[in-house]
Design a protein around this motif. Structure first.
Motif, PDB file in Angstrom:
ATOM      1  N   ASP A 538       0.761  -1.045  -0.073  1.00  0.00           N
ATOM      2  CA  ASP A 538      -0.105  -0.073   0.007  1.00  0.00           C
ATOM      3  C   ASP A 538       0.960   1.248   0.052  1.00  0.00           C
ATOM      4  O   ASP A 538       1.851   1.359   0.847  1.00  0.00           O
ATOM      5  N   THR A 565      -3.813  -4.084  -3.515  1.00  0.00           N
ATOM      6  CA  THR A 565      -3.189  -2.807  -2.472  1.00  0.00           C
ATOM      7  C   THR A 565      -4.448  -1.808  -2.705  1.00  0.00           C
ATOM      8  O   THR A 565      -5.491  -1.829  -3.687  1.00  0.00           O
ATOM      9  N   ILE A 566      -4.341  -0.625  -2.031  1.00  0.00           N
ATOM     10  CA  ILE A 566      -5.112   0.446  -1.915  1.00  0.00           C
ATOM     11  C   ILE A 566      -5.193   1.167  -3.244  1.00  0.00           C
ATOM     12  O   ILE A 566      -4.264   1.190  -3.942  1.00  0.00           O
TER      13      ILE A 566
END
Length: 838
Positions: A538, A565-566
């Motif tokens: 992230d 991931t974000i």
């Protein structure tokens, strides 16, 4: 006695060596027979053929082959071997040692040794273990030998060259085995005086390269020794000499320099539509939308999932992109799944797959869709098959470029699924990297058409896949290719580009992107970048801000991240990132014609664009190591100092000895004795850029409002003139349609050279038209709207073209010594001699 210390780890007992006989000297070549002397190993090749060729003024070629048997040699890299010249006309001389065998190459211009096989150092030529060392009489730094995440220059150590799909292990050469997606056996060396030379070993087998302060040792496990020595003497010279040998960089489409948005994790059409909607909503420029493997049916190449990407609606989506002058690029992986569908069935019918070493039929690997097989690119029918598959995909997905991945080739099984490593691999006498060569890829005993084995051709997989993909654009679509490849080999830049692969959302990896890009500039693949904000892990708001500031200076500018991931699109964290990313993208757009012009020149003469600063200032020893990665040049004019460490709001910026102006304000800087200044680098600001005195940079006026780079073509140009200590400056601009084939060959471009010179209280700005082969479309680049003079000690009183005054607004900042003149009806591509009166 200069050689004593460097030899300690390299010395060979003189009981085993080669001697040279039957030596024939001709004006353009030297040949000899090398005969092994002493106690040999069973795999020792006893009789070798040595040929030294004067191929050009700037490089010599050394070939050492088995006299009695044919060995694997790499095809298709040196397309147009130079006609031989005379040794007397070359900038190098050759000395041959007979007993024991040795060889020296000197640069004539300063009599400096640039390649040296010393008679007292190990020279080995066994069937699957070759050793050749170049040992010089002075220390030097080494840059190149990719692909890897490492420093610039390389630390002393052992570096493995073997294409392997492992993302980003940090590699300091201790231990070896940190090799990544590409094999690039090319280097540039520089000594303490700034003299540079280079070398290229044309060998596609796995190898280790050992670097010491005085020496470079090659240890390939197959093929031949086919070595090219480049005389330089400047690092930029070496890059050009190498690229002219393997092929100059492909002329890129203009739009590829714009901003690209991608991620693995746009799971359906709505996700893509929402991303484009947000770019429009926040008025952030966007040129290219990408999709990772999400768009496929079960990750199968050449498919589109009809449930998540409705065929009709997806077609409308791409049509809307195109109507807004945007582009679309999908991914395509290397392996074909074993599944009853046309791509597999057609390739099976034509016997196009790499063969198994364990059973009759295709080698079976495993990738994202499950069990899969691999195209044999050496099969003459493979390219036609591939084009048919691309045609079928383009009926579903009207793509503008092609992203080829997993082409190392990557394999989730070790070797072949369900089988141990073949005995061939187990019996290798030396293993580069000290790790199984089947790790993360297919068995090296796999078979190709014509009796080839993967052992020899493995590193060429990405090269051949990229070449076939490129030919679809040039041969079928009749347009410039844009191929983005993960794996690469020498010569690939003449038809494809690259990105640095799966990186990490860490400050260190952001910093490592700079030497990574430097290396591929040397290798001749200038359109390159790293995933902005990072691919794995992230990201954070502050890292993403810093990475946008840096990443928009890359030639290839793309945000891309993993599906676990974000989000990290420009709006993902709120106003700060939104503001920083927008101004960073627009900052690059303001330089778009400057970028395109100098990338265009690389396709004419080779060289580097996003370059180490010492390529422009090779005698500044502090730039060779201490400050090698902390700053970079973009073209010949712009020096950039990025912020690469968390929480810092200043950068300690080293400046080579020259005149420098702040790019944004025109303020001339004054450096102390150590040439290092503390520059403000706020997180919410722009990256520090300075323009070099003596340079003229074209600036795109429409960058503040453009939605795409296409919009920039219909805006005016500002000439930023940074005056040097002698009252001079120069620059240029290329104009063309940005997409057509044959632009350079047919002269279908316009080149304008700008020259500024002062003469007392008058200055002259000349527009020289060096080529006028492009007829602008209506409205393209209408006028030079403004002249901005940095380092101007007096205000401008008037600007005349012949007898006509052409200025309509003048301004002067006496504190900054910046003069501005707004102009009337001056076209950027017409000949003028403007008179500037002070």
């Amino acid at each position: 006695m200069w050689f004593l210390l460097p030899y300690i780890s390299l010395c060979l007992s003189l009981e085993t060596y080669y001697s040279a006989s039957n030596i024939i000297y001709s004006p353009s070549s030297i040949s000899a027979i090398l005969t092994f002397q002493g106690q040999s190993q069973p795999s020792t090749i006893h009789t070798l053929n040595l040929t030294i060729l004067a191929e050009s003024y700037t490089h010599a070629r050394v070939r050492i082959t088995d006299l009695n048997s044919t060995r694997w040699e790499v095809p298709d890299i040196i397309l147009n071997p130079s006609s031989l010249i005379l040794f007397s006309e070359a900038n190098y001389s050759i000395t041959l040692f007979e007993n024991p065998f040795g060889l020296s190459i000197f640069r004539k211009s300063n009599n400096q040794l640039i390649f040296h096989i010393d008679p007292n150092v190990t020279f080995q030529y066994q069937n699957q273990d070759l050793i050749m060392t170049s040992l010089l009489d002075y220390p030097f730094y080494v840059y190149g030998f990719g692909e890897r995440v490492s420093h610039f220059p390389l630390n002393p150590g052992i570096y493995t060259l073997f294409a392997r799909g492992q993302p980003g292990p940090y590699d300091n050469g201790k231990p070896p085995g940190k090799n990544m997606y590409s094999s690039q056996p090319v280097y540039i060396a520089i000594d303490s005086l700034g003299n540079s030379h280079g070398g290229f070993l044309l060998n596609s087998n796995a190898m280790d390269v050992t670097i010491h302060n005085y020496s470079i040792t090659y240890r390939p496990i197959g093929g031949i020794i086919d070595y090219f020595a480049f005389v330089g003497p400047k690092p930029e010279d070496v890059a050009k000499q190498y690229q002219k040998l393997v092929g100059l960089p492909v002329l890129i489409p203009y739009w590829t320099l714009g901003y690209h948005q991608s991620r693995w994790g746009y799971h359906n059409l709505s996700d893509l539509q929402n991303v484009v909607t947000n770019f429009n909503k926040y008025q952030i420029p966007l040129d290219v939308m990408w999709t990772d493997i999400d768009y496929m049916t079960n990750f199968e190449d050449f498919t589109l999932d009809p449930e998540r990407y409705n065929y009709k609606n997806f077609s409308i989506f791409i049509e809307n992109l195109h109507s807004a002058n945007r582009k679309f690029v999908p991914i395509c992986d290397a392996a074909i799944p074993i599944y009853d569908y046309p791509p597999y069935n057609l390739a099976l019918e034509q016997n196009l797959f790499i063969g198994s070493p364990h059973h009759y039929g295709a080698l079976i690997g495993k990738v994202w869709p499950g069990l899969a097989v691999f195209i044999d690119w050496f099969n003459p029918n493979a390219t036609g098959y591939w084009h048919n598959m691309m045609i079928s995909l383009r009926k579903l997905v009207d793509f503008d470029g092609f992203w080829i991945d997993m082409n190392d080739p990557s394999n989730f099984c070790e070797g072949e699924c369900g089988y141990p490593a073949s005995q061939f691999v187990k019996d290798l006498p030396y293993i580069p990297g000290y790790l199984s060569l089947n790790l993360l890829t297919i068995d090296l005993a796999a078979t190709h058409i014509g009796g080839l084995i993967e052992f020899d051709v493995h590193n060429l997989y990405g090269f051949k896949m990229a070449l076939a993909s490129s030919k679809y654009f040039t041969d079928i679509l009749k347009t410039r290719p844009f191929i983005l490849s993960r794996s690469s080999f020498p010569g690939q830049g003449r038809f494809a580009s690259k990105w640095l692969g799966d990186n990490f959302s860490l400050y260190d990896w952001m910093a490592y992107s700079i030497p990574g890009i430097f290396n591929f500039q040397i290798f001749g693949i200038p359109l390159i970048g790293a995933d902005i904000c990072g691919f794995s892990f992230d990201t954070t708001e502050d890292l993403c801000c810093r990475w946008y500031q840096l990443g928009t200076m890359y030639p290839f500018t793309r945000n891309h991240n993993s599906n676990n991931t974000i989000p990290q699109e420009p709006w993902a964290f709120g106003l700060l990132l939104l503001t920083v990313s927008n101004q960073a993208i627009r900052n690059k757009y303001s330089l778009m014609n400057y970028y395109y012009t100098h990338m265009f020149y690389l396709s004419i003469e080779g060289g580097t664009f996003f370059k180490p600063t010492f390529f422009e200032y090779p005698t500044d020893i502090r730039l060779q190591y201490d400050h090698a990665e902390k700053n970079f040049m973009v073209g010949p004019a712009l020096l950039v100092h990025p912020a690469l460490i968390r929480d810092l709001t200043v950068v300690e910026a080293y400046f080579p000895a020259d005149i420098w102006y702040n790019w944004y304000t025109g303020k001339r800087i004054t450096t102390p004795f150590n040439r290092t200044l503390t520059l403000d680098a706020p997180l919410n600001g722009t990256i520090n850029i300075h323009i070099r005195g003596g340079q003229i940079v074209t600036k795109n006026d429409a960058s503040t409002t453009a939605n795409t780079v296409y919009d920039l073509r219909y805006g005016n140009i500002t000439l930023v003139i940074a005056i040097d200590g002698e009252g001079l400056a120069k620059g240029s601009m290329i104009l063309d349609d940005g997409v057509s084939l044959g632009t350079i060959e047919n002269g279908n471009y316009t080149e304008i050279y700008y020259k500024y010179s002062e003469d007392g209280k008058v200055a002259y700005l000349d527009f020289f038209i060096k080529n006028s082969g492009y007829r602008k479309a209506q409205g393209e680049w209408p006028f030079v709207s403004t002249l901005v003079l940095y380092g101007c000690i007096s205000p401008i009183r008037s600007v005349f073209n012949n007898q006509n005054q052409v200025d309509y607004s003048l301004a002067y900042n006496s504190r900054l010594q910046v003069a501005t003149a707004k102009l009337l009806s001056i076209q950027p591509d017409s000949p003028y001699k403007l008179q500037i009166n002070f």
